[in-house]
Write an enzyme that holds these catalytic residues in place. Structure first.
Site, PDB file in Angstrom:
ATOM      1  CG  ASP A 242     -96.111  -0.937  35.520  1.00 18.28           C
ATOM      2  OD1 ASP A 242     -96.067  -0.928  34.199  1.00 18.28           O
ATOM      3  OD2 ASP A 242     -95.392  -1.719  36.216  1.00 18.28           O
TER       4      ASP A 242
ATOM      5  CG  ASP B 213    -101.392  -5.323  28.761  1.00 22.33           C
ATOM      6  OD1 ASP B 213    -100.233  -5.915  28.516  1.00 22.33           O
ATOM      7  OD2 ASP B 213    -102.015  -4.516  28.672  1.00 22.33           O
TER       8      ASP B 213
END
Length: 255
Positions: free
Chosen positions: A130, A11
């Site tokens: 998500d 990330d």
């Protein structure tokens, strides 16, 4: 029997690898190029690079960092974050990505999945999803913009559409489990895996060796993704694969 994959995730924010809890409270974890090289040596099956603030900040993915990472790895590399058009996909593939991951842009414009699959092939298109449990506990909604916006779209309806439009894989992240180290969201992962015929990569919540075993068996995932556990040396890919072999799960051996 198809082998299950272990995939570290980078990330990236402002050119650095970061990790948080429930998509918040980001902590610096190091240089993405150096970390990518380590994972390549450690026997990772693939690597995912997500520019996590590109969409929120309305900018393009940091292409030069992708190029540097791609030069360090000899395993499949998936790149996501800020990819909004077919031209963006082409740019990332030219920078060295093997696959591109789209999330918010796909929700806003589902035709992007169809077009990407038609031009580059389904094997290149990963749709990152998500999901977060609804307050009434009846299913999950899809969130966009780094987990900050509730799209109001039902998760199961969306993954079915994603597959129908030609995506090659689903990268499924549980916002509720992300960074908690309390285990993957087995209920959500299994619910998705049971309604699609394309591979599901489970993400969010890895905290122990058993968590990987559980999500790849009971959770029915095809691959398991983790970040902080690997970044901070709490577990190695070797240890995870050894535990999977012991549990009777087929994995690609290291060395």
């Amino acid at each position: 029997m198809l082998t299950k994959r272990i995939i570290p995730c980078l990330d990236v924010k402002d050119g650095r690898v970061v990790k948080g809890v429930n998509f918040k409270g980001l902590v610096d974890a190091g240089d993405p190029v150096e970390i990518a090289a380590v994972y390549n040596r450690m026997g990772a099956d693939e690597l995912v690079f997500l520019d996590i603030t590109a969409t929120v900040e309305g900018r393009d993915t940091i292409c030069h960092v992708v190029e540097e990472v791609a030069a360090q790895v000899f395993i499949p590399l998936t790149v996501g974050g800020g990819i909004r058009t077919v031209a963006d996909m082409k740019k990332m593939l030219r920078a060295g990505a093997d696959k591109v991951a789209i999330n918010s842009a796909a929700v806003k414009n589902p035709d992007l999945i169809t077009e990407g699959a038609r031009i580059f092939g389904s094997q290149c298109i990963v749709v990152a999803v998500d999901g977060k449990k609804r307050e009434d506990g009846a299913g999950w909604n899809v969130y966009t913009h780094g987990g900050s916006r509730d799209s109001g779209i039902d998760l199961i309806d969306w993954v079915r559409e994603v597959e129908m439009r030609g995506a090659g894989e689903i990268l499924l992240t549980s916002i509720d489990a992300d960074g908690t180290k309390k285990g993957f969201d087995l209920e959500m992962t299994r619910a998705v895996a049971e309604v699609v015929n394309i591979p599901v990569i489970a993400s969010g919540g890895a905290g122990s060796l058993n968590d990987f075993v559980e999500v790849l068996t009971r959770g029915k995932a095809d691959a398991a993704l983790a970040a902080s556990l690997f970044h901070f040396g709490e577990l190695t890919i070797n240890q995870v694969k050894a535990a999977l072999v012991k549990a009777g799960v087929s994995v690609r051996q290291i060395g």
